[in-house]
Design a protein around this motif. Structure first.
Motif, PDB file in Angstrom:
ATOM      1  N   ARG A 153     -24.536  59.197 -49.267  1.00  0.00           N
ATOM      2  CA  ARG A 153     -24.512  57.750 -49.006  1.00  0.00           C
ATOM      3  C   ARG A 153     -23.160  57.152 -49.370  1.00  0.00           C
ATOM      4  O   ARG A 153     -22.612  56.337 -48.626  1.00  0.00           O
ATOM      5  CB  ARG A 153     -25.644  57.046 -49.767  1.00  0.00           C
ATOM      6  CG  ARG A 153     -27.018  57.308 -49.164  1.00  0.00           C
ATOM      7  CD  ARG A 153     -28.099  56.476 -49.842  1.00  0.00           C
ATOM      8  NE  ARG A 153     -28.280  56.815 -51.247  1.00  0.00           N
ATOM      9  CZ  ARG A 153     -29.076  57.775 -51.685  1.00  0.00           C
ATOM     10  NH1 ARG A 153     -29.780  58.489 -50.847  1.00  0.00           N
ATOM     11  NH2 ARG A 153     -29.182  58.015 -52.974  1.00  0.00           N
ATOM     12  N   HIS A 166     -30.612  67.736 -55.211  1.00  0.00           N
ATOM     13  CA  HIS A 166     -30.838  67.002 -53.968  1.00  0.00           C
ATOM     14  C   HIS A 166     -30.508  65.517 -54.156  1.00  0.00           C
ATOM     15  O   HIS A 166     -29.879  64.899 -53.291  1.00  0.00           O
ATOM     16  CB  HIS A 166     -32.287  67.169 -53.503  1.00  0.00           C
ATOM     17  CG  HIS A 166     -32.592  66.421 -52.247  1.00  0.00           C
ATOM     18  ND1 HIS A 166     -32.102  66.807 -51.023  1.00  0.00           N
ATOM     19  CD2 HIS A 166     -33.311  65.284 -52.033  1.00  0.00           C
ATOM     20  CE1 HIS A 166     -32.498  65.948 -50.104  1.00  0.00           C
ATOM     21  NE2 HIS A 166     -33.242  65.007 -50.698  1.00  0.00           N
ATOM     22  N   HIS A 167     -30.896  64.963 -55.270  1.00  0.00           N
ATOM     23  CA  HIS A 167     -30.611  63.558 -55.566  1.00  0.00           C
ATOM     24  C   HIS A 167     -29.097  63.325 -55.625  1.00  0.00           C
ATOM     25  O   HIS A 167     -28.590  62.358 -55.059  1.00  0.00           O
ATOM     26  CB  HIS A 167     -31.274  63.147 -56.887  1.00  0.00           C
ATOM     27  CG  HIS A 167     -30.974  61.747 -57.292  1.00  0.00           C
ATOM     28  ND1 HIS A 167     -31.491  60.662 -56.632  1.00  0.00           N
ATOM     29  CD2 HIS A 167     -30.188  61.263 -58.282  1.00  0.00           C
ATOM     30  CE1 HIS A 167     -31.038  59.560 -57.202  1.00  0.00           C
ATOM     31  NE2 HIS A 167     -30.245  59.899 -58.203  1.00  0.00           N
ATOM     32  N   ARG A 168     -28.368  64.211 -56.290  1.00  0.00           N
ATOM     33  CA  ARG A 168     -26.902  64.093 -56.362  1.00  0.00           C
ATOM     34  C   ARG A 168     -26.275  64.208 -54.978  1.00  0.00           C
ATOM     35  O   ARG A 168     -25.359  63.462 -54.647  1.00  0.00           O
ATOM     36  CB  ARG A 168     -26.327  65.174 -57.273  1.00  0.00           C
ATOM     37  CG  ARG A 168     -26.511  64.903 -58.716  1.00  0.00           C
ATOM     38  CD  ARG A 168     -25.822  65.950 -59.564  1.00  0.00           C
ATOM     39  NE  ARG A 168     -26.175  65.766 -60.947  1.00  0.00           N
ATOM     40  CZ  ARG A 168     -26.298  66.733 -61.822  1.00  0.00           C
ATOM     41  NH1 ARG A 168     -26.078  67.980 -61.461  1.00  0.00           N
ATOM     42  NH2 ARG A 168     -26.616  66.478 -63.070  1.00  0.00           N
ATOM     43  N   TYR A 169     -26.756  65.163 -54.198  1.00  0.00           N
ATOM     44  CA  TYR A 169     -26.235  65.359 -52.854  1.00  0.00           C
ATOM     45  C   TYR A 169     -26.433  64.097 -52.014  1.00  0.00           C
ATOM     46  O   TYR A 169     -25.503  63.641 -51.333  1.00  0.00           O
ATOM     47  CB  TYR A 169     -26.924  66.557 -52.187  1.00  0.00           C
ATOM     48  CG  TYR A 169     -26.514  66.770 -50.758  1.00  0.00           C
ATOM     49  CD1 TYR A 169     -25.352  67.468 -50.454  1.00  0.00           C
ATOM     50  CD2 TYR A 169     -27.285  66.273 -49.714  1.00  0.00           C
ATOM     51  CE1 TYR A 169     -24.969  67.667 -49.140  1.00  0.00           C
ATOM     52  CE2 TYR A 169     -26.910  66.462 -48.400  1.00  0.00           C
ATOM     53  CZ  TYR A 169     -25.748  67.172 -48.120  1.00  0.00           C
ATOM     54  OH  TYR A 169     -25.372  67.356 -46.815  1.00  0.00           O
ATOM     55  N   MET A 170     -27.618  63.519 -52.072  1.00  0.00           N
ATOM     56  CA  MET A 170     -27.903  62.325 -51.284  1.00  0.00           C
ATOM     57  C   MET A 170     -27.095  61.119 -51.776  1.00  0.00           C
ATOM     58  O   MET A 170     -26.643  60.307 -50.974  1.00  0.00           O
ATOM     59  CB  MET A 170     -29.403  62.009 -51.296  1.00  0.00           C
ATOM     60  CG  MET A 170     -30.234  63.033 -50.529  1.00  0.00           C
ATOM     61  SD  MET A 170     -29.625  63.351 -48.836  1.00  0.00           S
ATOM     62  CE  MET A 170     -29.854  61.755 -48.081  1.00  0.00           C
ATOM     63  N   ARG A 171     -26.881  61.031 -53.082  1.00  0.00           N
ATOM     64  CA  ARG A 171     -26.049  59.953 -53.617  1.00  0.00           C
ATOM     65  C   ARG A 171     -24.615  60.092 -53.087  1.00  0.00           C
ATOM     66  O   ARG A 171     -24.015  59.131 -52.624  1.00  0.00           O
ATOM     67  CB  ARG A 171     -26.056  59.982 -55.142  1.00  0.00           C
ATOM     68  CG  ARG A 171     -25.265  58.835 -55.767  1.00  0.00           C
ATOM     69  CD  ARG A 171     -25.233  58.915 -57.277  1.00  0.00           C
ATOM     70  NE  ARG A 171     -24.528  60.119 -57.670  1.00  0.00           N
ATOM     71  CZ  ARG A 171     -24.917  60.939 -58.640  1.00  0.00           C
ATOM     72  NH1 ARG A 171     -26.019  60.712 -59.301  1.00  0.00           N
ATOM     73  NH2 ARG A 171     -24.210  62.005 -58.943  1.00  0.00           N
ATOM     74  N   LEU A 176     -34.493  69.260 -57.419  1.00  0.00           N
ATOM     75  CA  LEU A 176     -34.646  67.824 -57.169  1.00  0.00           C
ATOM     76  C   LEU A 176     -33.414  67.044 -57.629  1.00  0.00           C
ATOM     77  O   LEU A 176     -32.946  66.130 -56.942  1.00  0.00           O
ATOM     78  CB  LEU A 176     -35.892  67.278 -57.858  1.00  0.00           C
ATOM     79  CG  LEU A 176     -37.227  67.691 -57.243  1.00  0.00           C
ATOM     80  CD1 LEU A 176     -38.378  67.238 -58.125  1.00  0.00           C
ATOM     81  CD2 LEU A 176     -37.361  67.111 -55.858  1.00  0.00           C
ATOM     82  N   ILE A 177     -32.890  67.404 -58.785  1.00  0.00           N
ATOM     83  CA  ILE A 177     -31.692  66.740 -59.293  1.00  0.00           C
ATOM     84  C   ILE A 177     -30.506  67.013 -58.373  1.00  0.00           C
ATOM     85  O   ILE A 177     -29.742  66.101 -58.043  1.00  0.00           O
ATOM     86  CB  ILE A 177     -31.393  67.177 -60.745  1.00  0.00           C
ATOM     87  CG1 ILE A 177     -32.478  66.623 -61.682  1.00  0.00           C
ATOM     88  CG2 ILE A 177     -30.006  66.725 -61.180  1.00  0.00           C
ATOM     89  CD1 ILE A 177     -32.412  67.154 -63.095  1.00  0.00           C
TER      90      ILE A 177
END
Length: 85
Positions: free
Chosen positions: A16, A8-13, A5-6
């Motif tokens: 964007r 994935h969150h970094r990847y999406m940040r 999850l972390i």
């Protein structure tokens, strides 16, 4: 699970952020650290890679357009319109 999850969150940040800065990247308006950040993400993200390639093709196409119309184009169009029934 939490690590995933972390990550994935970094990847999406990064996704964007990169997407928002692709134009500056193409214009060479980013400092070296931000340039590397874009390059790193584009290297692993097929979506950003595709958007960057599309932006580059669009710019190349726009640069290839003539800046001024050919001298006889407007006159030729007007003449054909006058001759039309």
């Amino acid at each position: 699970m939490i690590r995933r999850l972390i990550a994935h969150h970094r990847y999406m940040r990064e996704h964007r952020w990169t997407h928002a800065h692709l134009s500056d990247y193409i214009d060479e308006g980013l400092d070296s650290g931000h340039t590397a950040r874009v390059q790193d993400h584009v290297g692993i993200c097929p979506d950003c890679h595709r958007v960057l390639a599309t932006l580059r093709r669009t710019l190349e196409g726009l640069r290839a357009l003539r800046t001024e119309p050919s001298p006889g184009v407007a006159g030729g169009v007007i003449e054909r319109l006058r001759k039309a029934p």
